[in-house]
Enzyme design. Structure first.
Site, PDB file in Angstrom:
ATOM      1  N   GLN A 145       2.774  10.003   1.289  1.00 13.50           N
ATOM      2  CA  GLN A 145       4.074   9.356   1.483  1.00 13.50           C
ATOM      3  C   GLN A 145       5.084   9.737   0.404  1.00 13.50           C
ATOM      4  OE1 GLN A 145       2.063   5.316   2.183  1.00 13.50           O
ATOM      5  NE2 GLN A 145       4.046   5.127   3.219  1.00 13.50           N
TER       6      GLN A 145
ATOM      7  N   HIS B  62      -4.892   1.665   7.255  1.00 13.58           N
ATOM      8  CA  HIS B  62      -3.516   2.153   7.420  1.00 13.58           C
ATOM      9  C   HIS B  62      -3.240   3.286   6.428  1.00 13.58           C
ATOM     10  CE1 HIS B  62       0.968   1.425   7.923  1.00 13.58           C
ATOM     11  NE2 HIS B  62       0.924   2.082   6.783  1.00 13.58           N
ATOM     12  N   GLU B  63      -3.583   3.063   5.160  1.00 13.27           N
ATOM     13  CA  GLU B  63      -3.320   4.081   4.130  1.00 13.27           C
ATOM     14  C   GLU B  63      -4.221   5.302   4.317  1.00 13.27           C
ATOM     15  OE1 GLU B  63      -0.636   3.832   2.553  1.00 13.27           O
ATOM     16  OE2 GLU B  63      -0.306   1.712   2.945  1.00 13.27           O
TER      17      GLU B  63
ATOM     18  N   CYS C 277       5.400  -0.114   7.489  1.00 10.97           N
ATOM     19  CA  CYS C 277       5.108   1.033   6.622  1.00 10.97           C
ATOM     20  C   CYS C 277       6.333   1.373   5.783  1.00 10.97           C
ATOM     21  CB  CYS C 277       4.712   2.222   7.500  1.00 10.97           C
ATOM     22  SG  CYS C 277       4.282   3.710   6.585  1.00 10.97           S
ATOM     23  N   LEU C 278       6.103   1.674   4.523  1.00 10.82           N
ATOM     24  CA  LEU C 278       7.210   2.057   3.645  1.00 10.82           C
ATOM     25  C   LEU C 278       7.895   3.327   4.122  1.00 10.82           C
ATOM     26  CD1 LEU C 278       5.694   1.271   0.116  1.00 10.82           C
ATOM     27  CD2 LEU C 278       7.286  -0.105   1.485  1.00 10.82           C
TER      28      LEU C 278
ATOM     29  N   HIS D 269      -2.826   7.810   6.605  1.00 12.47           N
ATOM     30  CA  HIS D 269      -1.840   8.705   5.978  1.00 12.47           C
ATOM     31  C   HIS D 269      -2.503   9.972   5.422  1.00 12.47           C
ATOM     32  CE1 HIS D 269       1.978   6.599   6.143  1.00 12.47           C
ATOM     33  NE2 HIS D 269       1.410   5.487   5.720  1.00 12.47           N
TER      34      HIS D 269
ATOM     35  N   GLY E 142       0.830  -1.202   0.000  1.00 14.30           N
ATOM     36  CA  GLY E 142       0.000   0.000   0.000  1.00 14.30           C
ATOM     37  C   GLY E 142       0.859   1.243   0.000  1.00 14.30           C
TER      38      GLY E 142
END
Length: 188
Positions: free
Chosen positions: A65, A150-151, A108-109, A154, A60
């Site tokens: 991000q 989660h996304e 997380c990225l 953001h 994701g």
């Protein structure tokens, strides 16, 4: 435009088109703005976000991000299945949360190497627009439900570490991976 035009190969690129920002970067703490018009610029952003996500082995990625303050999310829980298209959510809104809450490890990225347990509703119903601007409704459970939540966090400037209840484990993991625990803004 058909869905296939937005698809990109599920492969790692040596030079992904976008740069992922990390915990501590201001762009991760800003609220994303709604997309007024789903056009070719948005579809280009989606393609580049997918290429960047696949290059980083992520499932994701949210536009903030990559320092783009727009309500755009890409998700692909089946990285190994080339036939399964990714999910694109523009201006997503959670309409319903299931009663059951579960604890599951997240990463997380934007915080590479850090994996910690987070409580989230197991099932959600989300409305959004797809890459063609069409309204959609989706019932999501398990990993997909968690990835969407989660996304979507953001888009509000919230990171998964902000939801971690075990502060000792949180501080240990962040310090071990050279992130500052001071960058966490607890919402748990």
């Amino acid at each position: 435009m058909t869905n296939s035009e937005i698809l990109v190969k599920k492969e790692k690129l040596e030079n992904p088109p976008l740069e992922i920002h990390y915990l501590g970067d201001r762009s991760l703490r800003q609220s994303a703005k709604r997309v007024n018009k789903v056009d070719d610029d948005i579809r280009k952003l989606i393609r580049e976000m997918l290429q960047t996500m696949y290059s980083a082995d992520g499932i994701g990625l949210a536009a903030p991000q990559v320092a783009v303050q727009k309500q755009v999310i890409v998700i692909d829980c089946e990285l190994d299945n080339a036939a399964t298209p990714p999910l694109v959510l523009i201006n997503p809104t959670i309409k319903r949360y299931g009663k059951e809450v579960c604890l599951f490890q997240e990463g997380c990225l934007s915080i590479p190497g850090v994996y910690l347990d987070v409580k989230r509703p197991a099932i959600i119903e989300v409305t959004y627009k797809d890459e063609n601007g069409r309204p959609k409704t989706l019932q999501a459970k398990e990993l997909l439900s968690r990835a969407i939540q989660h996304e979507m966090d953001h888009l509000q400037g919230v990171l998964f570490v902000d939801r971690v209840e075990n502060k000792l484990a949180l501080n240990e993991e962040l310090t071990k991976h050279k992130f500052s625990p001071k960058a966490v803004k607890s919402v748990a």
